[in-house]
Design an enzyme around this catalytic site. Structure first.
Site, short mmCIF file in Angstrom:
data_model
loop_
_atom_site.label_atom_id
_atom_site.label_comp_id
_atom_site.label_asym_id
_atom_site.label_seq_id
_atom_site.Cartn_x
_atom_site.Cartn_y
_atom_site.Cartn_z
CG LEU A 287 -1.86 -1.15 1.41
CD1 LEU A 287 -2.75 -0.91 2.63
CD2 LEU A 287 -2.71 -1.36 0.18
CG HIS B 257 3.42 -12.21 7.64
ND1 HIS B 257 3.70 -12.07 6.29
CD2 HIS B 257 4.49 -12.83 8.19
CE1 HIS B 257 4.90 -12.58 6.05
NE2 HIS B 257 5.39 -13.05 7.18
CG ASP C 145 4.91 -8.68 6.09
OD1 ASP C 145 3.73 -8.40 5.83
OD2 ASP C 145 5.60 -9.43 5.37
C1 GRF Z 1 -2.46 -16.26 4.06
O1 GRF Z 1 -1.50 -17.24 4.39
C2 GRF Z 1 -2.10 -14.94 4.66
O2 GRF Z 1 -1.43 -15.06 5.88
C3 GRF Z 1 -1.18 -14.35 3.63
O3 GRF Z 1 -1.72 -14.75 2.39
C4 GRF Z 1 -2.47 -15.95 2.57
C5 GRF Z 1 -3.85 -15.67 2.06
O4 GRF Z 1 -4.65 -16.83 2.07
N1 GRF Z 1 -1.08 -12.92 3.78
P1 GRF Z 1 -6.20 -16.70 1.75
O5 GRF Z 1 -6.32 -16.03 0.39
O6 GRF Z 1 -6.83 -15.90 2.84
O7 GRF Z 1 -6.71 -18.12 1.72
#
Ligand code: GRF
Length: 202
Positions: free
Chosen positions: A93, A109, A145
């Site tokens: 972003l 994350h 992050d």
């Molecule tokens: C998840 O592992 C999240 O932590 C990361 O991207 C993945 C997204 O998975 N940021 P989903 O699309 O919510 O199934």
């Protein structure tokens, strides 16, 4: 804070669906005002449409990040969103976005930050030999992050884990953690104190 959520995603959308399920049963005191994807064929945006939610694809291709973010911000504002939840949204972003929603953007994350930021966090944990990893829900700031942590859940790394098995067990915890974090933020009972997110003292 009022309770209109805006979800941004780019792919599978399992975190979005876990949030939507918890909204539906009243575990999260909120409504999903809009779901936005930057990818036209993201399964997550198709699921949002099937559930009858406001679903928009806002393509980033050919736009500068600032222009793309401005279009997304306009859409979020149109739907009067209070809290933005990134759920597998694979774009950084710009400050334009963060200024529009100060301390109002969450991300999830798949590691215990600050360990293993960036891509393939589960693989990073395996390769590093971590015995424990997990997931983190945090406020988004201008660094990758990095923002203040709202909640974390831990997951043991098992001897026979591969990236797939570990990711699946972390994902189960993500689905719990994200809803917990949203409820914490919406409760109005917590505040940022330095790097910590703590219950307000009365
Ligand atoms: C998840 O592992 C999240 O932590 C990361 O991207 C993945 C997204 O998975 N940021 P989903 O699309 O919510 O199934």
């Amino acid at each position: 804070m009022a309770n209109k959520l805006g979800i941004l995603l780019s792919g599978r959308g399992s975190n979005f669906l876990a949030i939507a399920d918890n909204v539906a049963v009243g575990k999260i005191p909120a409504e999903i005002a809009v779901v936005i994807s930057n990818k036209p064929y993201a399964p997550g945006i198709q699921a949002a449409e099937q559930r009858g939610l406001n679903a928009h694809v806002i393509l980033g291709k050919g736009l500068a990040r600032v222009e793309h973010d401005a279009a997304i911000v306009a859409c979020l504002r149109e739907h009067r969103v209070d809290l933005v939840c990134l759920a597998g949204y694979m774009r950084l972003l710009s400050p334009v976005f963060l200024e529009a929603f100060p301390q109002r953007v969450l991300n999830i994350h798949p590691s215990l930050l600050p360990a293993f930021p960036g891509l393939d966090a589960q693989k990073q944990a395996l390769e590093y030999g971590s015995r424990i990893t997990g997931c983190t829900v945090h406020f988004v700031d201008e660094h990758l992050d990095h923002g203040v942590i709202v909640t974390q859940r831990s997951v043991a790394v098992l001897p026979d884990d591969d990236e797939h098995s570990l990711s699946a067990r972390i994902l189960e915890q993500e689905h719990i953690a994200y809803s917990e974090a949203i409820s914490m933020v919406l409760s109005g009972e917590y505040e940022v104190q330095g790097r910590r997110y703590l219950r307000k003292s009365r």
